[in-house]
Design a protein around this motif. Structure first.
Motif, mmCIF file in Angstrom:
data_model
loop_
_atom_site.group_PDB
_atom_site.id
_atom_site.type_symbol
_atom_site.label_atom_id
_atom_site.label_comp_id
_atom_site.label_asym_id
_atom_site.label_seq_id
_atom_site.Cartn_x
_atom_site.Cartn_y
_atom_site.Cartn_z
ATOM 1 N N ASP A 36 64.732 74.762 -117.144
ATOM 2 C CA ASP A 36 63.483 74.152 -116.708
ATOM 3 C C ASP A 36 62.548 75.204 -116.110
ATOM 4 N N PHE A 37 61.267 75.042 -116.333
ATOM 5 C CA PHE A 37 60.291 75.855 -115.632
ATOM 6 C C PHE A 37 59.167 74.960 -115.127
ATOM 7 N N ASP A 38 58.519 75.430 -114.078
ATOM 8 C CA ASP A 38 57.373 74.734 -113.481
ATOM 9 C C ASP A 38 56.438 75.830 -112.974
ATOM 10 N N SER A 39 55.368 76.073 -113.693
ATOM 11 C CA SER A 39 54.500 77.207 -113.389
ATOM 12 C C SER A 39 53.106 76.764 -112.976
ATOM 13 N N TRP A 40 52.485 77.614 -112.172
ATOM 14 C CA TRP A 40 51.119 77.376 -111.700
ATOM 15 C C TRP A 40 50.231 78.557 -112.072
ATOM 16 N N GLY A 41 48.990 78.247 -112.363
ATOM 17 C CA GLY A 41 48.024 79.294 -112.624
ATOM 18 C C GLY A 41 47.521 79.900 -111.314
ATOM 19 N N GLN A 42 46.707 80.936 -111.463
ATOM 20 C CA GLN A 42 46.214 81.656 -110.286
ATOM 21 C C GLN A 42 45.046 80.936 -109.618
ATOM 22 N N GLY A 43 44.476 79.967 -110.297
ATOM 23 C CA GLY A 43 43.357 79.212 -109.746
ATOM 24 C C GLY A 43 42.023 79.754 -110.220
ATOM 25 N N THR A 44 41.086 78.856 -110.437
ATOM 26 C CA THR A 44 39.741 79.248 -110.821
ATOM 27 C C THR A 44 38.753 78.467 -109.955
ATOM 28 N N GLN A 45 37.776 79.160 -109.421
ATOM 29 C CA GLN A 45 36.826 78.561 -108.490
ATOM 30 C C GLN A 45 35.756 77.772 -109.238
ATOM 31 N N VAL A 46 35.540 76.560 -108.813
ATOM 32 C CA VAL A 46 34.433 75.739 -109.312
ATOM 33 C C VAL A 46 33.548 75.410 -108.120
ATOM 34 N N THR A 47 32.287 75.821 -108.217
ATOM 35 C CA THR A 47 31.336 75.574 -107.142
ATOM 36 C C THR A 47 30.163 74.781 -107.687
ATOM 37 N N VAL A 48 29.900 73.638 -107.073
ATOM 38 C CA VAL A 48 28.792 72.784 -107.491
ATOM 39 C C VAL A 48 27.749 72.809 -106.384
ATOM 40 N N SER A 49 26.636 73.432 -106.696
ATOM 41 C CA SER A 49 25.609 73.615 -105.672
ATOM 42 C C SER A 49 24.265 73.870 -106.331
ATOM 43 N N LEU B 279 28.943 66.748 -112.526
ATOM 44 C CA LEU B 279 29.599 67.358 -111.365
ATOM 45 C C LEU B 279 28.822 67.093 -110.087
ATOM 46 N N LYS B 280 29.599 66.915 -109.012
ATOM 47 C CA LYS B 280 29.028 66.643 -107.701
ATOM 48 C C LYS B 280 29.430 67.757 -106.732
ATOM 49 N N PRO B 281 28.650 67.969 -105.679
ATOM 50 C CA PRO B 281 29.013 69.028 -104.723
ATOM 51 C C PRO B 281 30.416 68.856 -104.145
ATOM 52 N N GLU B 282 30.857 67.618 -103.975
ATOM 53 C CA GLU B 282 32.183 67.393 -103.384
ATOM 54 C C GLU B 282 33.330 67.757 -104.317
ATOM 55 N N THR B 283 33.023 68.092 -105.539
ATOM 56 C CA THR B 283 34.082 68.536 -106.461
ATOM 57 C C THR B 283 34.288 70.044 -106.394
ATOM 58 N N THR B 284 33.546 70.711 -105.513
ATOM 59 C CA THR B 284 33.761 72.137 -105.297
ATOM 60 C C THR B 284 35.166 72.369 -104.774
ATOM 61 N N ALA B 285 35.901 73.250 -105.471
ATOM 62 C CA ALA B 285 37.293 73.524 -105.095
ATOM 63 C C ALA B 285 37.824 74.643 -105.983
ATOM 64 N N VAL B 286 39.013 75.102 -105.654
ATOM 65 C CA VAL B 286 39.757 75.969 -106.566
ATOM 66 C C VAL B 286 40.625 75.053 -107.419
ATOM 67 N N TYR B 287 40.497 75.198 -108.720
ATOM 68 C CA TYR B 287 41.234 74.357 -109.653
ATOM 69 C C TYR B 287 42.440 75.134 -110.190
ATOM 70 N N TYR B 288 43.595 74.481 -110.121
ATOM 71 C CA TYR B 288 44.848 75.106 -110.540
ATOM 72 C C TYR B 288 45.444 74.362 -111.731
ATOM 73 N N CYS B 289 45.935 75.142 -112.666
ATOM 74 C CA CYS B 289 46.643 74.593 -113.814
ATOM 75 C C CYS B 289 48.133 74.529 -113.489
ATOM 76 N N SER B 290 48.789 73.493 -113.949
ATOM 77 C CA SER B 290 50.231 73.335 -113.754
ATOM 78 C C SER B 290 50.883 72.951 -115.070
ATOM 79 N N VAL B 291 51.965 73.631 -115.402
ATOM 80 C CA VAL B 291 52.669 73.362 -116.653
ATOM 81 C C VAL B 291 54.167 73.340 -116.388
ATOM 82 N N ASN B 292 54.868 72.356 -116.924
ATOM 83 C CA ASN B 292 56.323 72.359 -116.823
ATOM 84 C C ASN B 292 56.950 72.066 -118.173
ATOM 85 N N GLY B 293 58.188 72.504 -118.318
ATOM 86 C CA GLY B 293 58.878 72.305 -119.590
ATOM 87 C C GLY B 293 60.188 73.050 -119.605
ATOM 88 N N LEU B 294 60.544 73.584 -120.779
ATOM 89 C CA LEU B 294 61.806 74.299 -120.967
ATOM 90 C C LEU B 294 61.540 75.726 -121.430
#
Length: 127
Positions: A113-126, A85-100
């Motif tokens: 059809d559905f297309d859902s997103w997660g609430q996000g999880t923080q990744v901090t590289v420091s 991991l590098k510092p520039e990869t610091t971000a909120v990471y979101y999961c996305s799932v689609n299907g039926l």
């Protein structure tokens, strides 16, 4: 309705590793694509990696060879293994799932059809 629960984010030193997971639950008939996106401060959300039901994966060039996406179709769960991991990869990471979605009614079972997103999880590289 489909719910996505993400976990695995946190603070890690440069060069370290993290593994994110995202579990989908609800009236799921089938899942097509599961993926991860990220959004750094002041930037737009961008694709990190996706995995289709057929086993095809797509990983952004910026993380190729360091990040790996896996699916557990039995558990409706997708993982993102992040290495070197590098510092520039610091971000909120979101999961996305689609299907039926499976919808049960008086006339029987139908699908939508559905297309859902997660609430996000923080990744901090420091350091």
């Amino acid at each position: 309705q489909v719910q996505l629960v993400e976990s695995g984010g946190g603070l890690v030193q440069p060069g370290g590793s993290l593994k994110l997971s995202c579990a989908a639950s609800g009236s799921i008939g089938s899942i097509n694509t599961m993926g991860w996106y990220r959004q750094a401060p002041g930037k737009q959300r961008e694709l990190v990696a996706t995995a289709t039901s057929g086993g095809n994966t797509n990983t952004d060039d910026s993380v190729k060879g360091r990040f790996f996406i896996f699916r557990d179709n039995y558990r409706n769960t997708v993982y993102l293994e992040m290495n070197s991991l590098k510092p520039e990869t610091t971000a909120v990471y979101y999961c996305s799932v689609n299907g039926l979605l499976t919808i049960s009614g008086r006339s029987g079972v139908s699908f939508r059809d559905f297309d859902s997103w997660g609430q996000g999880t923080q990744v901090t590289v420091s350091s």
